[in-house]
Design an enzyme around this catalytic site. Structure first.
Site, short mmCIF file in Angstrom:
data_model
loop_
_atom_site.label_atom_id
_atom_site.label_comp_id
_atom_site.label_asym_id
_atom_site.label_seq_id
_atom_site.Cartn_x
_atom_site.Cartn_y
_atom_site.Cartn_z
CE LYS A 15 -29.49 -10.43 9.13
NZ LYS A 15 -30.10 -9.30 9.86
NE ARG A 90 -34.26 -14.28 9.12
CZ ARG A 90 -34.40 -12.98 8.93
NH1 ARG A 90 -34.92 -12.24 9.84
NH2 ARG A 90 -34.05 -12.43 7.83
NE ARG A 129 -33.54 -1.72 5.62
CZ ARG A 129 -33.38 -2.82 6.35
NH1 ARG A 129 -32.31 -3.57 6.18
NH2 ARG A 129 -34.29 -3.15 7.25
NE ARG A 162 -36.80 -4.67 4.36
CZ ARG A 162 -35.93 -5.45 4.97
NH1 ARG A 162 -34.67 -5.51 4.54
NH2 ARG A 162 -36.29 -6.18 6.01
NE ARG A 173 -37.74 -6.78 10.27
CZ ARG A 173 -37.14 -5.79 9.60
NH1 ARG A 173 -37.74 -4.64 9.42
NH2 ARG A 173 -35.95 -5.98 9.09
#
Ligand code: AP5
Length: 218
Positions: A15, A90, A129, A162, A173
Site C-alpha cells: 500500500k 481499518r 523492507r 521497522r 498484524r
C-alpha cells in the site's frame, strides 16, 4: 476534480509503495496513518507515546486516537483536492467516521483499491523492507533495492528496519487485519467503491492496475 482514494489491504502488501507512486503521479498528498504514528513516536509526542505499545504489539491504535489524527490531517489545505489514504480506515468505526468527515466537506470516497496477497508473501515482504529515516521512502532488499546499500535514493538518509516487521509481529498484524479490517472489503464492495488488485504482481504492474482503475472511475 477532487479525488479521495483509499488503499486497503493486509500488512506488507504494498500500500505504501503504491501510495508514494500514485502521489507523485497525481500530486495528491499521501496520508499514511502508520507513518503519522511513527513520526509522533520519533518526536516523542503524547500521541506517539500512546500509540507505541499498540504498534509494538501489532495491535491497532484505538479508533478515537486514530480518527482524531486523520481528521486533523485532512483539514489541512493540501487535502482540498483529495488525498491518498494508506492504512485508513481499518475498522468499521473508522470507515463510518471517514464517510462523515468527507460528507461534511461535501466530498466522498472515489475509489477503494483492495490489494491482496497470501500471508507468506506478506511476511517475506515485510521482513525484507527497509525504510528511510527522513521521509519514510520504502525499499525491499530483493524486490526494490536502493541504488546505494543502506541509503535512500531520494534524500540520501539512512535506511532502517521497522520494529514491527519481525515475522512474529507481522503474523500478529495479519491476524488483526483479518479480524478487524477485512470486513471493510464487503462494506466498500456493497457501496460500489471497491476495485480488487492482485498484489502478488511486480510493483509496476500493480501501479498499472491501479491507474487503470482510477481512469475507469473517471
Ligand atoms: P502501517 O504502517 O500502516 O502498516 P501496515 O498496514 O501493516 O502496512 P505496511 O506499512 O506494513 O505495508 P504496506 O502495505 O504499506 O507495504 P509496503 O508498500 O511498505 O501500520 C503500522 C501500525 O500502525 C499498525 O500495526 C497499527 O498499530 C498502527 N496503525 C496504522 N494505521 C492504523 C489505523 N488506521 N488504525 C489503527 N491503528 C493503525 O511494502 C512492503 C515491502 O514489500 C516493501 O519492502 C516493498 O518494497 C515491497 N513491495 C511492495 N510492493 C511489492 C510488489 N508488488 N512486489 C514485491 N515487493 C513489493
Amino acid at each position: 476534480m477532487t479525488s479521495y482514494i483509499v488503499l486497503l489491504g493486509p500488512p506488507g502488501v504494498g500500500k505504501g509503495t503504491q501510495a508514494e507512486i500514485l502521489s507523485a503521479k497525481t500530486h495528491l498528498p499521501h496520508i499514511s496513518t502508520g507513518e503519522l504514528f511513527r513520526e509522533n513516536m520519533k518526536n516523542d509526542t503524547k500521541l506517539g507515546r500512546e500509540a507505541k505499545a499498540f504498534m509494538d504489539g501489532g495491535e491497532l491504535v484505538p479508533d478515537s486516537l486514530t480518527i482524531a489524527m486523520v481528521e486533523g490531517r485532512l483539514a489541512r489545505p493540501d487535502c482540498r483536492s483529495g488525498a491518498i489514504l494508506d492504512g485508513f480506515p481499518r475498522t468499521p468505526v473508522q470507515a463510518e467516521a471517514l464517510g462523515q468527515m468527507l460528507a461534511r466537506a461535501s466530498q466522498g470516497i472515489d475509489l477503494v483499491s483492495f490489494i491482496s496477497a497470501a500471508p507468506g508473501v506478506l511476511v517475506e515482504r515485510a521482513g525484507g523492507r527497509w525504510t528511510c529515516v527522513a521521509q519514510g521512502h520504502i525499499y525491499h532488499q530483493k524486490y526494490n533495492a536502493p541504488k546505494a546499500s543502506g541509503k535512500c535514493d531520494v534524500d540520501g538518509s539512512d535506511l532502517v528496519q521497522r520494529a514491527d516487521d519481525s515475522a512474529e509481529t507481522v503474523r500478529k498484524r495479519i491476524e488483526v487485519y483479518l479480524e478487524q479490517t477485512a470486513p471493510l472489503v464487503e462494506y466498500y464492495r456493497a457501496a460500489g467503491k471497491l476495485v480488487e488488485i492482485d498484489g502478488t504482481q511486480p510493483i509496476d504492474l500493480v501501479t498499472k492496475a491501479l491507474l487503470a482503475a482510477l481512469g475507469a472511475k473517471g
